[in-house]
Design an enzyme around this catalytic site. Structure first.
Site, PDB file in Angstrom:
ATOM      1  CB  CYS A  83      -1.330   7.150   3.008  1.00 56.47           C
ATOM      2  SG  CYS A  83      -2.344   6.204   4.120  1.00 56.47           S
ATOM      3  CD  GLU A 132      -2.620  -1.612   0.138  1.00 54.90           C
ATOM      4  OE1 GLU A 132      -2.999  -0.682  -0.599  1.00 54.90           O
ATOM      5  OE2 GLU A 132      -2.882  -2.808  -0.098  1.00 54.90           O
TER       6      GLU A 132
HETATM    7  P1  NAD Z   1       9.056   5.225   3.047  1.00 52.93           P
HETATM    8  O1  NAD Z   1       8.774   4.597   1.731  1.00 52.93           O
HETATM    9  O2  NAD Z   1      10.152   6.225   3.122  1.00 52.93           O
HETATM   10  O3  NAD Z   1       9.404   4.097   4.119  1.00 52.93           O
HETATM   11  C1  NAD Z   1       8.564   2.995   4.348  1.00 52.93           C
HETATM   12  C2  NAD Z   1       9.412   1.847   4.837  1.00 52.93           C
HETATM   13  O4  NAD Z   1      10.261   1.436   3.769  1.00 52.93           O
HETATM   14  C3  NAD Z   1      10.325   2.211   6.000  1.00 52.93           C
HETATM   15  O5  NAD Z   1      10.426   1.121   6.875  1.00 52.93           O
HETATM   16  C4  NAD Z   1      11.642   2.476   5.305  1.00 52.93           C
HETATM   17  O6  NAD Z   1      12.759   2.298   6.135  1.00 52.93           O
HETATM   18  C5  NAD Z   1      11.596   1.430   4.223  1.00 52.93           C
HETATM   19  N1  NAD Z   1      12.487   1.723   3.100  1.00 52.93           N
HETATM   20  C6  NAD Z   1      12.962   2.921   2.694  1.00 52.93           C
HETATM   21  N2  NAD Z   1      13.771   2.757   1.633  1.00 52.93           N
HETATM   22  C7  NAD Z   1      13.796   1.435   1.363  1.00 52.93           C
HETATM   23  C8  NAD Z   1      14.436   0.631   0.383  1.00 52.93           C
HETATM   24  N3  NAD Z   1      15.203   1.179  -0.549  1.00 52.93           N
HETATM   25  N4  NAD Z   1      14.203  -0.693   0.411  1.00 52.93           N
HETATM   26  C9  NAD Z   1      13.390  -1.238   1.332  1.00 52.93           C
HETATM   27  N5  NAD Z   1      12.768  -0.538   2.297  1.00 52.93           N
HETATM   28  C10 NAD Z   1      12.965   0.781   2.300  1.00 52.93           C
HETATM   29  O7  NAD Z   1       7.666   5.821   3.596  1.00 52.93           O
HETATM   30  P2  NAD Z   1       7.392   6.588   4.954  1.00 52.93           P
HETATM   31  O8  NAD Z   1       7.979   7.960   4.836  1.00 52.93           O
HETATM   32  O9  NAD Z   1       7.704   5.790   6.144  1.00 52.93           O
HETATM   33  O10 NAD Z   1       5.797   6.699   4.890  1.00 52.93           O
HETATM   34  C11 NAD Z   1       5.169   7.602   4.073  1.00 52.93           C
HETATM   35  C12 NAD Z   1       4.712   6.968   2.775  1.00 52.93           C
HETATM   36  O11 NAD Z   1       3.887   5.842   3.057  1.00 52.93           O
HETATM   37  C13 NAD Z   1       3.850   7.897   1.955  1.00 52.93           C
HETATM   38  O12 NAD Z   1       4.153   7.747   0.596  1.00 52.93           O
HETATM   39  C14 NAD Z   1       2.437   7.410   2.263  1.00 52.93           C
HETATM   40  O13 NAD Z   1       1.487   7.733   1.277  1.00 52.93           O
HETATM   41  C15 NAD Z   1       2.661   5.949   2.373  1.00 52.93           C
HETATM   42  N6  NAD Z   1       1.598   5.300   3.157  1.00 52.93           N
HETATM   43  C16 NAD Z   1       0.655   4.619   2.481  1.00 52.93           C
HETATM   44  C17 NAD Z   1      -0.379   4.000   3.170  1.00 52.93           C
HETATM   45  C18 NAD Z   1      -1.447   3.248   2.440  1.00 52.93           C
HETATM   46  O14 NAD Z   1      -2.223   2.547   3.081  1.00 52.93           O
HETATM   47  N7  NAD Z   1      -1.518   3.347   1.118  1.00 52.93           N
HETATM   48  C19 NAD Z   1      -0.419   4.079   4.570  1.00 52.93           C
HETATM   49  C20 NAD Z   1       0.593   4.776   5.226  1.00 52.93           C
HETATM   50  C21 NAD Z   1       1.601   5.376   4.511  1.00 52.93           C
END
Ligand code: NAD
Length: 544
Positions: free
Chosen positions: A330, A296
């Site tokens: 989000c 998501e």
């Molecule tokens: P992010 O993508 O920066 O991080 C999410 C997770 O991925 C973290 O644990 C991070 O450490 C990890 N991550 C980062 N780079 C990575 C890589 N290269 N490989 C593997 N893992 C990696 O997101 P965030 O800042 O924590 O959260 C915000 C984002 O999440 C926004 O885009 C938001 O829209 C989305 N979000 C979506 C939903 C939904 O239900 N659609 C819900 C909550 C948040």
């Protein structure tokens, strides 16, 4: 192991947690304040946890309060490549026993965790979310307590529905579906913005008989660690959920290359999810099974108002939808399309409300907003606001103050070009951009809303005219996985509005639903014949 129980068991029905208000004078307010004081005075030492064993290998990073970034809440140990590989191996071993448990026994762990969270653990998880992620008391309550309780309870009820779904049989045969947990391990990767997602992404596959390696977000480490401790307190066996905080790329490199990768349960940004999926594609030949990929991701959530909309309802929906939790949901409203006839009044009412919004330390309960999560987010959001200063008009807010905490004022922008980047790109901060359209161009505006951004997560229509509601619901059918009529686009409740989006917003497997849980089961069809044939010939073969 001999079977411990005979009988077709029924799990308790799922009930949503009734959240507290934290109004002055309530006992929960006093309890939360006292837990905030205690926890702000502690400095945790958070280990890697593999197979129930705490690992502290010395390479640490700090977790701070976003609203007072000099204040360290915890030092957390980073998992080495070796720790991560061991977590994957141990998970794959633990999975064999865990998947062999009666599902009711797995479910009992999560029901117990939900119960602990309603009572003795409630204020610990709320305070961790307030201090570590800068949520206000109410935003923490509806996330860290209520939503996580709901996820754990509803998942059990949905799992029961799945397990009860069995094929037809005839007198001579018995057909059965065996819902097996996925062999190997599921990699759960969680975002900073919802403690409940931190608790749900590892727990949902585990409930279905999978074992998990969980990489929590660096900026939500304190709440993530308490979730792990809570699950341990509820009786989760070692090895079922392994906790590997660390550098995201390093952790992913080990796990996505591992032959036992059985699935990915991800929530976060679209770019990160895409990079993980690409890596899985490149590695396809390595894996024992095709990994299930559930993600998501981002959003650019819209509110579109028809000229028949109620102005006050619209203004309140926009203010709450755009600015609660600093716009870091989000689902947060981040673009709005308002007809010329309504805009002056909507704008003036919003500006009046925004004047009263207080931004600051979430321990002061008068604040409606806290800080954004970290310096990277602060710089990104202030960059967008600078852009708006040059290329659009800032109607309210725009102030960014990063010295003590990462504070950004709720900001309202008006843009003249519907293709302007603040109307297309995910900002993930308290910035709402409005495009004012000519009342006569309602249908063209719906087409613009549909085509402007690659995402399709949440969206809302405000209208009193039912025909306009029908037109918007139809024109925007694929523009949002969660669509709201005369309501803000945030605040989905587990069991009521299953949550998720399509297009660039993810695989839309709807967290906290049957659809999601099914991704963590691999069905085995079993046919038993009670009177197997003893003659190999068929009647048609006879001459007469
Ligand atoms: P992010 O993508 O920066 O991080 C999410 C997770 O991925 C973290 O644990 C991070 O450490 C990890 N991550 C980062 N780079 C990575 C890589 N290269 N490989 C593997 N893992 C990696 O997101 P965030 O800042 O924590 O959260 C915000 C984002 O999440 C926004 O885009 C938001 O829209 C989305 N979000 C979506 C939903 C939904 O239900 N659609 C819900 C909550 C948040």
């Amino acid at each position: 192991m001999p079977a411990p129980f005979a009988g077709v068991r029924r799990a308790p029905p799922a009930q949503n947690d009734p959240n507290f208000t934290y109004a002055p004078g309530t006992p929960e307010r006093a309890a939360l304040k006292s837990r905030l004081d205690e926890m702000a005075g502690e400095r945790l030492d958070i280990p890697v946890v593999v197979d129930g064993e705490e690992v502290r290998n010395g390479s640490t990073q700090t977790a701070v309060m976003p609203h007072e970034h000099a204040h360290v809440l915890a030092d957390w140990h980073k998992a080495t490549a070796c720790d991560v590989a061991r977590a994957a191996d141990r998970a794959a071993i633990a999975q064999r026993e865990w998947a062999g448990w009666a599902w009711e026994d797995r479910a009992a762990v999560f029901l117990k965790a939900a119960e602990l969270l309603t009572t003795s653990w409630r204020q610990t998880l709320n305070a961790a979310t307030m201090l570590g992620q800068s949520k206000t008391a109410y935003q923490a309550e509806i996330d860290a307590a209520s939503e996580l309780i709901d996820f754990w309870r509803y998942n059990v009820a949905f799992a029961e529905e799945i397990y009860r779904e069995q094929p037809v049989s005839t007198h001579g045969t018995w057909n059965q579906t065996d819902y097996r947990g996925l062999e190997g391990f599921v990699y759960a990767v969680t975002p900073f913005n919802f403690t409940a997602i931190g608790g749900n992404l590892p727990a949902a596959p585990a409930l279905m008989g999978c074992a998990v390696v969980w990489k929590p977000a660096s900026s939500a480490m304190v709440s993530a660690y308490y979730i792990l401790k809570l699950l341990e307190a509820a009786g989760l066996p070692p090895g079922v959920i392994n906790f590997v905080p660390g550098d995201a790329v390093d952790v992913s490199n080990v796990l996505l290359d591992h032959p036992q990768l059985a699935g990915i349960h991800f929530t976060g940004s679209t770019a990160v999810f895409n990079s993980m999926w690409q890596k899985v594609g490149q590695n396809l030949g390595r894996y024992r099974s095709y990994p299930r990929i559930v993600g998501e991701t981002g959003g650019k959530d819209f509110v579109v108002a028809h000229p028949s909309a109620d102005v006050q309802e619209l203004a309140v929906g926009l203010v709450r939808g755009a600015y609660e939790y600093q716009g870091q949901k989000c689902s947060a409203a981040s673009r709005a399309y308002i007809p010329t006839s309504l805009w002056p009044e909507v704008r003036d009412r919003m500006v009046a409300m925004m004047k009263d919004i207080k931004v600051g330390d979430v321990r002061d309960f008068r604040n409606f907003m806290g800080a954004v999560i970290d310096k990277k987010a602060f710089d990104k959001i202030s960059g967008y606001i600078d852009d708006a200063r040059k290329n659009a008009s800032i109607i309210a807010g725009g102030g960014c103050y990063g010295e003590a905490g990462y504070f950004i004022e709720p900001t309202l922008v008006e843009a003249k070009d519907p293709g302007y980047r603040l109307l297309c790109e995910e900002i993930f901060g308290p910035v709402l951009t409005v495009y004012v359209y000519d009342d006569a161009r309602w249908l063209e505006t719906l087409a613009i809303v549909d085509e402007t951004s690659p995402y399709a997560l949440t969206g809302a229509i405000f209208a009193r005219d039912r025909r306009a509601v029908v037109e918007a619901a139809s024109a925007l059918r694929n523009a949002a996985g969660n669509f709201y009529i005369n309501d803000k686009p945030t605040g989905a409740v587990v069991g009521h509005q299953p949550f998720g989006g399509a297009r660039a917003s993810g695989t839309n497997d709807k967290a906290g639903s049957k659809m999601n849980l099914l991704r963590w089961a691999s069905a085995r069809s079993v046919k038993e014949t009670f009177a197997p044939p003893t003659d190999w010939t068929y009647p048609f073969m006879a001459e007469k």
